[in-house]
Design a protein around this motif. Structure first.
Motif, PDB file in Angstrom:
ATOM      1  N   THR A 175       0.977  -4.809  -1.328  1.00  0.00           N
ATOM      2  CA  THR A 175       1.852  -3.507  -1.184  1.00  0.00           C
ATOM      3  C   THR A 175       1.921  -2.521  -2.638  1.00  0.00           C
ATOM      4  O   THR A 175       1.707  -3.095  -3.653  1.00  0.00           O
ATOM      5  CB  THR A 175       3.301  -4.248  -1.290  1.00  0.00           C
ATOM      6  N   GLY A 176       1.807  -1.288  -2.001  1.00  0.00           N
ATOM      7  CA  GLY A 176       1.397  -0.358  -3.349  1.00  0.00           C
ATOM      8  C   GLY A 176       0.220  -0.337  -4.044  1.00  0.00           C
ATOM      9  O   GLY A 176      -0.127   0.543  -4.666  1.00  0.00           O
ATOM     10  N   SER A 178      -3.858   0.695  -3.703  1.00  0.00           N
ATOM     11  CA  SER A 178      -4.570   1.776  -3.056  1.00  0.00           C
ATOM     12  C   SER A 178      -6.077   1.128  -2.904  1.00  0.00           C
ATOM     13  O   SER A 178      -6.527   0.725  -3.744  1.00  0.00           O
ATOM     14  CB  SER A 178      -4.571   2.936  -4.089  1.00  0.00           C
TER      15      SER A 178
END
Ligand code: NAD
Length: 351
Positions: A175-176, A178
């Protein structure tokens, strides 16, 4: 590439190379057989344009050697082999069929010495067609179509990225995070989707701009121009296209914490593993993280047929292998690439 075909063969430590030229499509064919210690040389077929036949042979040899280590690191009874169809340019329709027919007949003459599958530039359809000509297509005994390794490879790379994040950051939560996926074909495409589903922000790059846009749309990602791949800021750079993208030239530019992707032979030279360590970038050795497709095939040969079961096993084994390699690398102050090599060399009885 200054080597000649003769010098490449003279210097190679592999078993040998089978060569053919398909006049109708002006295609050089190389089947590189590296090692049969653990079993029949088995590995994918790459279809690509090269600057010269010698460059194509060099690629086939490097890829075949990678397969020897991949099978050994995974603990499967296959040897290292790989083939290259060095086409002069894009090839489709009847010309493509003619080339694969010629290739299939060549493999028949090898009488089971090499097992072939998909690789960069070849498709599940090519393998299905090839399987109508030769029984050398690995995984073709499981139904009317040979097994498509791409989604299994993608699942393994996804698990490997989670294991790498866990090692680098103490949590594998995507999550979050890249992730930049370079090359969104048979592996990179499904990988981008899996990453997006896990909550990652996905950056997509491909020399085929239409393909990049389509995958970016599908996974809510952002397209990165291929010229800016190496200096794009991200947590994970996932090379899923060609080899040798991690080099003396690109390593200083990288703005990521982890390199973890499906491409074969990601490092241009073995020493590049040390340059990554110096820059504090964690490298998931290519032939370990990208073994999912080959592993799926091996698992099916051993009797596991259910695709979800195979996927779970692929994820579990790749995550476990990488975790062990990262720990060993840290404990011995060696790079993960060297740690992976130790595991494979042990399986091959070369220690
Ligand atoms: P593919 O041909 O399906 O896709 C490759 C993609 O990369 C294409 O979209 C192509 O346009 C793009 N591409 C080519 N050169 C590029 C470049 N310089 N920059 C950006 N994009 C580029 O191939 P694939 O089957 O997805 O395999 C990708 C890589 O993973 C290869 O290195 C292959 O050897 C390796 N690999 C694949 C498998 C598998 O199961 N297919 C298994 C292990 C390793």
């Amino acid at each position: 590439m200054s080597s000649t075909i003769e010098s490449l063969i003279e210097e190679w430590d592999g078993l040998g190379v089978v060569t053919s030229y398909h006049r109708e499509t002006d295609t050089w064919i190389f089947v590189a057989l590296h090692d049969a210690t653990l079993g029949r040389p088995t590995g994918g077929c790459r279809l690509k344009s090269y600057g010269s036949p010698a460059s194509a042979l060099h690629d086939a040899m490097r890829l075949a050697e990678g397969m020897t280590f991949k099978w050994a690191a995974m603990g499967f009874e296959y040897g290292g082999g790989k083939s290259v169809l060095a086409v002069p340019g894009p090839i489709d329709g009847t010309a493509r069929r003619a080339l694969f027919r010629h290739f299939g007949k060549l493999l028949n003459r090898l009488d089971g010495a090499y097992g072939v599958g998909e690789d960069l530039g070849t498709t599940p359809e090519d393998m299905a067609f090839l399987a109508t000509i030769t029984s050398a297509v690995a995984g073709s005994g499981h139904g009317s179509h040979p097994v498509d390794p791409g989604p299994f490879t993608a699942a393994g790379v996804h698990a490997g990225i989670v294991a790498s994040l866990s090692h680098a950051y103490g949590t594998g939560d995507l999550t979050g995070r890249s992730v930049l996926v370079q090359g969104v074909g048979d592996v990179g495409g499904p990988l981008a989707v899996l990453l997006a589903r896990s909550g990652a922000g996905v950056l997509v790059s491909d020399v085929d701009a239409d393909r990049a846009s389509a995958v970016a749309r599908e996974c809510g990602g952002t397209v990165v121009d291929p010229r800016h791949v190496y200096d794009a800021e991200c947590d994970v750079y996932a090379p899923c296209a060609v080899g040798a993208t991690v080099s003396r030239r690109t390593i200083p530019e990288l703005r990521c914490r982890i390199v973890a992707g499906s491409a074969n032979n990601q490092l241009e030279r073995p020493e590049d593993a040390d340059l990554l360590v110096e820059r504090g970038i964690l490298y998931a050795p290519d032939y370990v993280i990208n073994g999912g497709g080959a592993m799926a095939f091996g698992l099916m040969e051993r009797g596991t047929r259910d695709s979800a079961e195979v996927t779970n096993e692929v994820r579990r084994r790749i995550a476990g292998s990488l975790d062990g390699i990262f720990r060993e690398a840290e404990a011995l102050s060696i790079s993960p690439a060297v740690a992976a090599h130790r595991v494979a060399a042990k399986a091959l009885g070369r220690t």
